[in-house]
Design an enzyme around this catalytic site. Structure first.
Site, PDB file in Angstrom:
ATOM      1  N   CYS A  74       0.865  -1.191   0.000  1.00 55.27           N
ATOM      2  CA  CYS A  74       0.000   0.000   0.000  1.00 55.27           C
ATOM      3  C   CYS A  74       0.898   1.236   0.000  1.00 55.27           C
ATOM      4  CB  CYS A  74      -0.988  -0.026   1.158  1.00 55.27           C
ATOM      5  SG  CYS A  74      -0.250   0.040   2.802  1.00 55.27           S
TER       6      CYS A  74
ATOM      7  N   ARG B  90      -3.582  -0.507   5.344  1.00 52.08           N
ATOM      8  CA  ARG B  90      -4.155  -1.585   4.528  1.00 52.08           C
ATOM      9  C   ARG B  90      -3.255  -2.804   4.363  1.00 52.08           C
ATOM     10  NH1 ARG B  90      -5.130   2.175  -0.431  1.00 52.08           N
ATOM     11  NH2 ARG B  90      -3.252   3.023   0.546  1.00 52.08           N
TER      12      ARG B  90
ATOM     13  N   ASP C 111      -8.336   3.837   0.810  1.00 52.65           N
ATOM     14  CA  ASP C 111      -7.420   4.201   1.883  1.00 52.65           C
ATOM     15  C   ASP C 111      -8.229   4.759   3.058  1.00 52.65           C
ATOM     16  OD1 ASP C 111      -5.498   5.271   3.479  1.00 52.65           O
ATOM     17  OD2 ASP C 111      -4.533   6.456   1.917  1.00 52.65           O
TER      18      ASP C 111
HETATM   19  P1  4NP Z   1      -1.925   2.858   4.087  1.00 54.40           P
HETATM   20  O1  4NP Z   1      -2.584   4.228   4.605  1.00 54.40           O
HETATM   21  O2  4NP Z   1      -1.300   3.181   2.735  1.00 54.40           O
HETATM   22  O3  4NP Z   1      -3.073   1.935   3.987  1.00 54.40           O
HETATM   23  O4  4NP Z   1      -0.894   2.451   5.129  1.00 54.40           O
HETATM   24  C1  4NP Z   1      -1.897   5.432   4.717  1.00 54.40           C
HETATM   25  C2  4NP Z   1      -1.052   5.642   5.774  1.00 54.40           C
HETATM   26  C3  4NP Z   1      -0.388   6.850   5.913  1.00 54.40           C
HETATM   27  C4  4NP Z   1      -0.609   7.856   4.979  1.00 54.40           C
HETATM   28  C5  4NP Z   1      -1.476   7.643   3.920  1.00 54.40           C
HETATM   29  C6  4NP Z   1      -2.118   6.429   3.787  1.00 54.40           C
HETATM   30  N1  4NP Z   1       0.052   9.103   5.124  1.00 54.40           N
HETATM   31  O5  4NP Z   1      -0.227  10.032   4.327  1.00 54.40           O
HETATM   32  O6  4NP Z   1       0.916   9.235   6.028  1.00 54.40           O
END
Ligand code: 4NP
Length: 163
Positions: A7, A13, A127
């Site tokens: 991800c 995720r 997300d």
């Molecule tokens: P992930 O979610 O890709 O599912 O781990 C996110 C975690 C952090 C961020 C964006 C999406 N961020 O902008 O820090």
């Protein structure tokens, strides 16, 4: 066989998919032959634990979310047999790094979602990071049914390979 789950941040995720897929692989007796691990295309959270909202949803469903530490996608992930991306943006970022001869092993994670109609475009796993708690619960529900189907397919391929 090695499966990489990818991800953006590797705190919501893909670590949730990592914990659920490993639990399903163990339960199916595939824990010794299929290894699943996760990473993010961004470096921001490397070394950090899972987002507490993802950890809470997992723990309340009976999983252990405590062992995850975020990792970033890079050359050490290139020779995984399957690289499963959570959304189209992660997908494009992975393809941009991978040598073209390896692009075939990159698929969207929800390719195995049994609620996606055959022939329809494979949807993103949305997300949940900037939204409310229901987004995290929905992510777990999609991941559980998708991992069930993926493990069923892996079991079928293993049975087909038996002499
Ligand atoms: P992930 O979610 O890709 O599912 O781990 C996110 C975690 C952090 C961020 C964006 C999406 N961020 O902008 O820090």
């Amino acid at each position: 066989m090695r499966i990489a789950l990818v991800c953006l941040g590797n705190i919501c995720r893909s670590p949730t998919a990592d914990v659920v897929l490993n639990a399903r692989l163990q339960a199916a007796g595939l824990g010794g032959s299929v290894l699943a691990d996760s990473c993010g295309t961004a470096q921001w959270h490397v070394g950090k634990e899972m987002d507490p909202r993802s950890a809470e949803v997992l723990e309340s469903a009976g999983y252990d979310a405590s062992r995850h530490r975020a990792q970033a996608f890079g050359p050490e992930w290139f020779d995984y047999d399957l690289i499963l991306t959570m959304d189209a943006s992660n997908h494009a970022d992975v393809l941009a790094q991978l040598p073209p001869e390896r692009h075939e092993q990159v698929l969207l994670f929800r390719t195995w979602d049994p609620e996606v109609e055959p022939g329809d475009d494979v949807p993103d796993l949305p997300d949940p990071w900037s939204g409310g708690p229901e987004g995290f619960r929905e992510v777990l529900a999609v991941i559980e049914r998708t991992c069930d189907q993926l493990v069923e397919d892996l079991l079928e391929s293993e049975a087909a390979e038996q002499p």
